[in-house]
Motif scaffolding. Structure first.
Motif, PDB file in Angstrom:
ATOM      1  N   ARG A  40      44.837  46.980  41.985  1.00  0.00           N
ATOM      2  CA  ARG A  40      46.155  47.361  41.674  1.00  0.00           C
ATOM      3  C   ARG A  40      46.631  46.800  40.433  1.00  0.00           C
ATOM      4  NH1 ARG A  40      49.799  49.086  41.952  1.00  0.00           N
ATOM      5  NH2 ARG A  40      51.473  47.889  42.362  1.00  0.00           N
ATOM      6  N   THR A  41      45.872  45.856  39.696  1.00  0.00           N
ATOM      7  CA  THR A  41      46.267  45.405  38.515  1.00  0.00           C
ATOM      8  C   THR A  41      45.687  46.481  37.440  1.00  0.00           C
ATOM      9  OG1 THR A  41      45.930  42.929  38.957  1.00  0.00           O
ATOM     10  CG2 THR A  41      45.735  43.586  36.747  1.00  0.00           C
ATOM     11  N   ALA A  42      44.647  47.122  37.701  1.00  0.00           N
ATOM     12  CA  ALA A  42      44.235  48.378  36.992  1.00  0.00           C
ATOM     13  C   ALA A  42      45.065  49.458  37.002  1.00  0.00           C
ATOM     14  CB  ALA A  42      42.834  48.719  37.466  1.00  0.00           C
ATOM     15  N   GLU A  43      45.680  49.649  38.194  1.00  0.00           N
ATOM     16  CA  GLU A  43      46.743  50.770  38.306  1.00  0.00           C
ATOM     17  C   GLU A  43      48.005  50.412  37.547  1.00  0.00           C
ATOM     18  OE1 GLU A  43      47.595  51.307  42.338  1.00  0.00           O
ATOM     19  OE2 GLU A  43      45.599  51.881  43.113  1.00  0.00           O
ATOM     20  N   ALA A  44      48.422  49.167  37.613  1.00  0.00           N
ATOM     21  CA  ALA A  44      49.463  48.905  36.713  1.00  0.00           C
ATOM     22  C   ALA A  44      49.278  48.845  35.386  1.00  0.00           C
ATOM     23  CB  ALA A  44      50.011  47.317  37.006  1.00  0.00           C
ATOM     24  N   LEU A  45      47.926  48.764  34.768  1.00  0.00           N
ATOM     25  CA  LEU A  45      47.861  49.053  33.477  1.00  0.00           C
ATOM     26  C   LEU A  45      47.747  50.331  32.877  1.00  0.00           C
ATOM     27  CD1 LEU A  45      46.935  47.457  30.737  1.00  0.00           C
ATOM     28  CD2 LEU A  45      44.494  47.400  31.742  1.00  0.00           C
ATOM     29  N   LEU A  46      47.038  50.991  33.942  1.00  0.00           N
ATOM     30  CA  LEU A  46      46.963  52.415  33.479  1.00  0.00           C
ATOM     31  C   LEU A  46      48.304  53.100  33.507  1.00  0.00           C
ATOM     32  CD1 LEU A  46      44.081  53.821  35.645  1.00  0.00           C
ATOM     33  CD2 LEU A  46      44.117  53.390  33.081  1.00  0.00           C
ATOM     34  N   PRO A 218      51.672  42.716  39.608  1.00  0.00           N
ATOM     35  CA  PRO A 218      50.483  43.570  39.099  1.00  0.00           C
ATOM     36  C   PRO A 218      50.664  43.788  37.665  1.00  0.00           C
ATOM     37  CG  PRO A 218      51.251  44.465  41.115  1.00  0.00           C
ATOM     38  CD  PRO A 218      52.086  43.509  40.753  1.00  0.00           C
ATOM     39  N   GLU A 219      51.750  44.155  37.157  1.00  0.00           N
ATOM     40  CA  GLU A 219      52.181  44.438  35.894  1.00  0.00           C
ATOM     41  C   GLU A 219      52.162  43.247  35.144  1.00  0.00           C
ATOM     42  OE1 GLU A 219      56.146  45.664  33.464  1.00  0.00           O
ATOM     43  OE2 GLU A 219      55.716  46.962  34.991  1.00  0.00           O
ATOM     44  N   LEU A 220      52.433  41.987  35.757  1.00  0.00           N
ATOM     45  CA  LEU A 220      52.354  40.843  34.878  1.00  0.00           C
ATOM     46  C   LEU A 220      50.835  40.531  34.773  1.00  0.00           C
ATOM     47  CD1 LEU A 220      53.630  38.077  33.842  1.00  0.00           C
ATOM     48  CD2 LEU A 220      53.518  37.044  36.479  1.00  0.00           C
ATOM     49  N   PHE A 221      50.068  40.568  35.551  1.00  0.00           N
ATOM     50  CA  PHE A 221      48.673  40.398  35.301  1.00  0.00           C
ATOM     51  C   PHE A 221      47.999  41.412  34.385  1.00  0.00           C
ATOM     52  CE2 PHE A 221      48.764  37.483  38.793  1.00  0.00           C
ATOM     53  CZ  PHE A 221      47.662  37.004  39.163  1.00  0.00           C
TER      54      PHE A 221
END
Length: 250
Positions: A40-46, A218-221
């Protein structure tokens, strides 16, 4: 080549191990708002990487923090030279350096908000925290210069300034690199902290604060990971350039 592949494999295994630990913790907690999963963190980063807002924030934060860092390099280097050359200058400035080293960064950020414009505050805080590191490290290196080399140059008629610029400073490569890398880490941490508190219009710190406010974990991470990754990349790049320059001079 084989050793290099083994080293890379070790780093990959280490990354896999800690990602697995992260995934397990996320699964046990089972609340994304507290610990989002790596996926989920990777998705937010993308998702962030697809927006111009994210890249503008990255550029603005880089510009502010690097500006403060370079100013600290210049001020710290000049301060170290003057402190070595003039004992009275070192005596007068030592209380200021002690104060700068001991005052909590968060407290100073809040105090500085009264006097400094929001957009310039992260620049100043990066400068404020890094200058003593550069100053102390280089001054210590100067004081540990080989006394025999200084004595020999004195016999040849070299003055203090000649010794500083032609004997002492050329021998400070390792001290300077150590101060440079350590200072860069402090510049990033303090600069981003200043952005989080003072909230410039375009910055990673503001985006981190917004993600925290709206509970977008997720965006915060992802944003926190971006800050860490940028710091590591710049640090590695600086080390690589310095090593290449050193090899070239050798």
């Amino acid at each position: 080549m084989k050793d290099k592949l083994i080293k890379i494999s070790k780093y990959i295994l280490l990354a896999v191990f800690w990602l697995s630990v992260w995934h397990i913790i996320s699964s046990v907690v089972a609340r994304e708002i507290l610990v989002p999963s790596p996926s989920r963190t990777a998705e937010a980063l993308l998702s962030l990487a697809e927006t111009s807002k994210f890249w503008k924030a990255v550029g603005a934060s880089l510009l502010r923090i690097c500006a403060g860092f370079l100013m600290a390099i210049a001020a710290g280097s000049a301060g170290a030279v003057l402190s070595y050359r003039f004992k009275f200058f070192q005596f007068v400035t030592s209380p200021v350096l002690t104060l700068v080293r001991t005052i909590p960064v968060a407290s100073f950020i809040i105090l500085a908000l009264v006097w400094i414009q929001t957009n310039f505050l992260p620049v100043f805080i990066s400068f404020f925290t890094v200058t003593p590191i550069i100053w102390d490290t280089l001054l210590s290196g100067m004081k540990n210069t080989d006394p025999y080399a200084l004595e020999a140059s004195s016999v040849d008629g070299a003055g203090k300034w000649s010794q500083i610029f032609f004997i002492i400073i050329p021998g400070l490569y390792r001290s300077f690199l150590s101060a440079f890398v350590t200072g860069l880490g402090f510049a990033w941490k303090s600069g981003i902290a200043a952005e989080i508190i003072c909230r410039p219009k375009t910055s990673l710190g503001t985006m981190i604060q917004d993600a925290k406010t709206y509970l977008e974990s997720p965006e915060l991470f992802a944003l926190t990971g971006t800050v860490i990754l940028l710091s590591l990349v710049i640090e590695r790049l600086i080390k690589y350039v310095c090593m290449r320059l050193a090899a070239k001079d050798a």
